[in-house]
Design a protein around this motif. Structure first.
Motif, PDB file in Angstrom:
ATOM      1  N   ARG A 121       0.839  -1.195   0.000  1.00  0.00           N
ATOM      2  CA  ARG A 121       0.000   0.000   0.000  1.00  0.00           C
ATOM      3  C   ARG A 121       0.868   1.237   0.000  1.00  0.00           C
ATOM      4  O   ARG A 121       2.009   1.221   0.475  1.00  0.00           O
ATOM      5  CB  ARG A 121      -0.949   0.001   1.195  1.00  0.00           C
TER       6      ARG A 121
ATOM      7  N   ARG B 197       5.790   3.352  -0.661  1.00  0.00           N
ATOM      8  CA  ARG B 197       5.054   2.096  -0.699  1.00  0.00           C
ATOM      9  C   ARG B 197       5.533   1.199   0.439  1.00  0.00           C
ATOM     10  O   ARG B 197       6.736   1.098   0.703  1.00  0.00           O
ATOM     11  CB  ARG B 197       5.287   1.418  -2.040  1.00  0.00           C
TER      12      ARG B 197
ATOM     13  N   VAL C  20      -3.583   3.544  -1.404  1.00  0.00           N
ATOM     14  CA  VAL C  20      -3.825   2.746  -2.606  1.00  0.00           C
ATOM     15  C   VAL C  20      -3.165   1.392  -2.382  1.00  0.00           C
ATOM     16  O   VAL C  20      -1.968   1.325  -2.100  1.00  0.00           O
ATOM     17  CB  VAL C  20      -3.255   3.430  -3.862  1.00  0.00           C
ATOM     18  N   TYR C  21      -3.958   0.339  -2.490  1.00  0.00           N
ATOM     19  CA  TYR C  21      -3.473  -1.010  -2.266  1.00  0.00           C
ATOM     20  C   TYR C  21      -3.214  -1.699  -3.606  1.00  0.00           C
ATOM     21  O   TYR C  21      -4.083  -1.683  -4.489  1.00  0.00           O
ATOM     22  CB  TYR C  21      -4.498  -1.818  -1.467  1.00  0.00           C
ATOM     23  N   SER C  22      -2.037  -2.309  -3.726  1.00  0.00           N
ATOM     24  CA  SER C  22      -1.658  -2.986  -4.964  1.00  0.00           C
ATOM     25  C   SER C  22      -1.251  -4.423  -4.666  1.00  0.00           C
ATOM     26  O   SER C  22      -0.586  -4.680  -3.659  1.00  0.00           O
ATOM     27  CB  SER C  22      -0.483  -2.269  -5.629  1.00  0.00           C
TER      28      SER C  22
ATOM     29  N   GLY D 164      -3.642  -1.024  -8.771  1.00  0.00           N
ATOM     30  CA  GLY D 164      -3.994  -0.498  -7.457  1.00  0.00           C
ATOM     31  C   GLY D 164      -5.469  -0.201  -7.315  1.00  0.00           C
ATOM     32  O   GLY D 164      -6.176   0.073  -8.283  1.00  0.00           O
TER      33      GLY D 164
END
Length: 124
Positions: free
Chosen positions: A38, A45, A93-95, A117
């Motif tokens: 995230r 990150r 933002v989650y990837s 994301g």
């Protein structure tokens, strides 16, 4: 090439829950290690969780341990992240990411494939 597509982000109140999904497709459908990272506004990150696709061994960041759960459905080629007891500081933002070798790692630089994301916003 491996394609990763996240879904399931959105808004939640503190204490609430969300479930993120990451659909995996492409030439290498199942990769040995998959992870969630995230990135919050203005921050680097950071690692959230990772799973061994074959053995289901898992690793979590201390900040999410006991609240988030990573899992995978091999039949559906899908990675999940269940976010419970959400806090405002989980906003990011989650990837999802995939690593083509079977050594578990929390370093984003060691992952070879990334999704675009999905945004999670937690209000207090």
């Amino acid at each position: 090439q491996v394609q990763l597509v996240e879904s399931g982000g959105g808004s939640a109140q503190a204490g609430g829950s969300l479930r993120l999904s990451c659909a995996v497709s492409g030439r290498l459908v199942t990769t040995p290690i998959m992870g969630w990272f995230r990135q919050a506004p203005g921050k680097e990150r950071e690692f959230v969780a990772a799973i061994d696709w074959i053995g289901s061994n898992t690793v979590y960041a201390d900040s999410v341990k006991g609240r988030f759960t990573i899992s995978r459905d091999s039949a559906k080629n899908t990675l999940y992240l269940l976010l419970n007891i959400l806090k405002p500081e989980d906003t990011a933002v989650y990837s999802c990411a995939a690593r083509a070798t079977a050594v578990m790692t929390t370093s984003p630089n060691q992952y070879h494939y990334w999704g675009q994301g999905t945004r999670v916003t937690v209000s207090s």
